[in-house]
Design a protein around this motif. Structure first.
Motif, short mmCIF file in Angstrom:
data_model
loop_
_atom_site.label_atom_id
_atom_site.label_comp_id
_atom_site.label_asym_id
_atom_site.label_seq_id
_atom_site.Cartn_x
_atom_site.Cartn_y
_atom_site.Cartn_z
N HIS A 35 5.21 -5.44 14.61
CA HIS A 35 5.40 -6.83 14.16
C HIS A 35 4.71 -7.06 12.82
CE1 HIS A 35 5.82 -11.19 14.38
NE2 HIS A 35 4.52 -11.29 14.10
N PHE A 36 3.49 -6.54 12.69
CA PHE A 36 2.74 -6.69 11.44
C PHE A 36 3.47 -6.03 10.29
CE2 PHE A 36 -0.30 -4.99 8.35
CZ PHE A 36 -1.07 -6.10 8.06
N TYR A 37 3.96 -4.81 10.52
CA TYR A 37 4.63 -4.09 9.44
C TYR A 37 5.89 -4.83 9.00
CZ TYR A 37 6.37 -0.31 6.58
OH TYR A 37 6.80 0.42 5.49
N LYS A 38 6.62 -5.35 9.93
CA LYS A 38 7.84 -6.10 9.59
C LYS A 38 7.49 -7.36 8.81
CE LYS A 38 11.95 -8.16 11.72
NZ LYS A 38 12.66 -8.42 13.02
N LYS A 39 6.45 -8.05 9.24
CA LYS A 39 6.05 -9.31 8.60
C LYS A 39 5.56 -9.09 7.17
CE LYS A 39 2.99 -13.32 9.23
NZ LYS A 39 2.00 -13.95 10.14
N TYR A 40 4.81 -8.03 6.94
CA TYR A 40 4.18 -7.80 5.63
C TYR A 40 4.79 -6.61 4.89
CZ TYR A 40 0.65 -11.14 7.17
OH TYR A 40 0.01 -12.28 7.61
N LYS A 41 5.98 -6.23 5.27
CA LYS A 41 6.61 -5.05 4.68
C LYS A 41 6.67 -5.12 3.16
CE LYS A 41 10.74 -2.14 5.01
NZ LYS A 41 12.05 -1.94 5.69
N LYS A 42 7.03 -6.26 2.62
CA LYS A 42 7.15 -6.39 1.16
C LYS A 42 5.82 -6.12 0.48
CE LYS A 42 8.85 -9.55 -2.42
NZ LYS A 42 9.47 -10.90 -2.68
N LEU A 98 3.23 -4.47 1.76
CA LEU A 98 2.83 -3.10 2.03
C LEU A 98 3.54 -2.11 1.10
CD1 LEU A 98 2.85 -3.36 5.92
CD2 LEU A 98 0.83 -2.82 4.53
N LEU A 99 4.82 -2.33 0.88
CA LEU A 99 5.57 -1.45 -0.02
C LEU A 99 5.15 -1.64 -1.47
CD1 LEU A 99 9.14 -1.64 1.58
CD2 LEU A 99 7.49 0.25 1.69
N LYS A 100 4.78 -2.86 -1.82
CA LYS A 100 4.28 -3.13 -3.16
C LYS A 100 2.97 -2.36 -3.40
CE LYS A 100 2.57 -6.92 -6.10
NZ LYS A 100 2.27 -8.39 -6.14
N GLU A 116 2.57 2.60 5.78
CA GLU A 116 2.24 2.62 7.20
C GLU A 116 0.78 3.02 7.45
OE1 GLU A 116 4.41 6.61 6.37
OE2 GLU A 116 4.42 4.53 5.64
N ILE A 117 0.21 3.82 6.54
CA ILE A 117 -1.22 4.18 6.65
C ILE A 117 -2.07 2.94 6.37
CG2 ILE A 117 -3.09 5.44 5.52
CD1 ILE A 117 -1.60 7.29 7.30
N LEU A 142 -11.11 -11.30 1.06
CA LEU A 142 -10.79 -10.33 2.11
C LEU A 142 -10.79 -10.96 3.50
CD1 LEU A 142 -12.86 -7.21 0.96
CD2 LEU A 142 -10.50 -7.81 0.42
N VAL A 143 -11.23 -12.20 3.59
CA VAL A 143 -11.31 -12.88 4.88
C VAL A 143 -10.01 -13.59 5.22
CG1 VAL A 143 -12.50 -14.68 6.21
CG2 VAL A 143 -13.81 -13.15 4.70
N ASN A 144 -9.40 -14.24 4.23
CA ASN A 144 -8.23 -15.07 4.49
C ASN A 144 -6.94 -14.57 3.86
OD1 ASN A 144 -9.75 -17.28 5.86
ND2 ASN A 144 -10.72 -17.44 3.84
N SER A 145 -7.02 -13.69 2.87
CA SER A 145 -5.83 -13.24 2.15
C SER A 145 -5.39 -11.86 2.62
CB SER A 145 -6.11 -13.19 0.64
OG SER A 145 -5.02 -12.58 -0.03
N MET A 146 -4.26 -11.82 3.34
CA MET A 146 -3.73 -10.52 3.77
C MET A 146 -3.29 -9.70 2.57
SD MET A 146 -3.37 -8.56 6.31
CE MET A 146 -3.52 -9.65 7.72
N SER A 147 -2.82 -10.38 1.53
CA SER A 147 -2.42 -9.68 0.33
C SER A 147 -3.59 -8.91 -0.28
CB SER A 147 -1.85 -10.66 -0.70
OG SER A 147 -1.51 -10.00 -1.89
N ASP A 148 -4.72 -9.58 -0.45
CA ASP A 148 -5.90 -8.92 -1.01
C ASP A 148 -6.39 -7.79 -0.09
OD1 ASP A 148 -5.70 -10.69 -3.07
OD2 ASP A 148 -7.55 -11.76 -2.67
N ALA A 149 -6.30 -8.02 1.22
CA ALA A 149 -6.73 -6.99 2.17
C ALA A 149 -5.87 -5.74 2.05
CB ALA A 149 -6.68 -7.54 3.60
N ILE A 150 -4.56 -5.92 1.99
CA ILE A 150 -3.64 -4.79 1.88
C ILE A 150 -3.88 -4.03 0.57
CG2 ILE A 150 -1.20 -4.23 1.47
CD1 ILE A 150 -0.53 -6.39 3.59
#
Length: 299
Positions: free
Chosen positions: A83-90, A92-94, A104-105, A197-205
């Protein structure tokens, strides 16, 4: 008389912690170039947390592989990962494209570190790191410097040290970075002019990808594979061609590169340099293998 003086001197040095300093406040102030009053005020609010000491003595990574993998490779974790991968796929690929690290890693590390961002830290970072710096002698130097890095970070970003939440070991945010790694590897991946890094999934990725990239991830190269016809571990990098000549059976017709042979659980694994990059995140074979296997299940 000389014997007793010598014996007393030896006993004194043996009794000293592995890492010692005259004054914790002064050490951190000088080491991190922080105002001494700032460090003094922060440490005055720090408390020893004995629950942290109990946790650090029994880390999950010391479990047997069969028990460890039940925590991180169970069906619910895989489902959450998909579910996470599908939601943040864009995103993650970026990150994969920019940092040359498989999407995926990146997702698997976030899954293991913070249950794909769902984990809510309950420890006070200041208390945790102060406790480990003062009471965990075996790694007191490491945790003292992480405590200093935390205060360096909070001072520069105008954050109250006592308000930062973390794991029991002082790791912060979705990617569970130790404070020193925030300075080294955290990035503003969404370009909003701040690193969160606490609230931004983008920054975490982006930060996880940057961590792996800067630690030497070799895109397109193998990480680890099960091998057959092995009698013992080989702890130094050895040419695959040599291992094959000794009878080690590799899958996928792998012929080039160098590998170590590690027994994890009941299987022997040929681990390549990307495996060691994963161990930079957490120096455990169980951890690195869990990241690899979870990554293959969620994409």
């Amino acid at each position: 008389m000389r014997f007793f003086v010598l014996l007393a001197a030896i006993s004194f040095f043996i009794a000293q912690p592995i890492f010692a300093y005259d004054n914790l406040t002064e050490y951190i102030s000088k080491r991190f170039n922080l105002p001494i009053h700032y460090v003094q005020n922060a440490l005055a609010k720090a408390k020893i947390d004995f629950a942290v000491l109990e946790k650090i003595k029994n880390p999950a990574e010391e479990k047997d592989w069969e028990d460890y993998k039940k925590i991180f490779l169970n069906p619910q974790k895989v489902k959450n990962g998909q579910h996470f991968y599908k939601k943040y796929k864009k995103l993650l690929l970026k990150a994969e494209k920019k940092y040359r690290v498989p999407s995926e890693i990146i997702a698997a590390i976030i899954g293991i570190e913070s249950d794909f961002g769902k984990y809510k830290p309950k420890y006070n970072a200041l208390d945790s790191l102060y406790t480990l710096a003062e009471k965990f002698d075996r790694r007191s130097e490491y945790f003292t410097n992480e405590l200093g890095s935390l205060l360096d970070y909070t001072y520069k970003h105008k954050i109250k040290p006592s308000e930062v939440l973390s794991s029991y070991a002082g790791a912060v945010g979705i990617p569970q970075f130790m404070p020193s790694n925030i300075f080294k590897f955290a990035v503003d991946f969404n370009k909003d002019k701040k690193i969160d890094l606490v609230n931004s999934m983008s920054d975490a990725i982006g930060s996880v990808a940057n961590f792996l990239s800067k630690n030497g991830w070799d895109y397109g190269k193998p990480t680890a594979v099960v091998v057959k016809n092995v009698n013992s571990s080989i702890t130094t990098y050895t040419k695959v061609s040599f291992l094959r000549k000794r009878g080690v059976i590799f899958p996928f017709n792998i012929k080039r590169g160098e590998a170590k042979i590690n027994k994890i659980g009941q299987d022997y694994w040929a681990t390549f340099k990307n495996f060691d990059v994963l161990r930079k995140y957490n120096p455990s074979d169980n951890y690195a293998l869990s990241v690899l296997l979870l990554s293959k299940m969620i994409k």
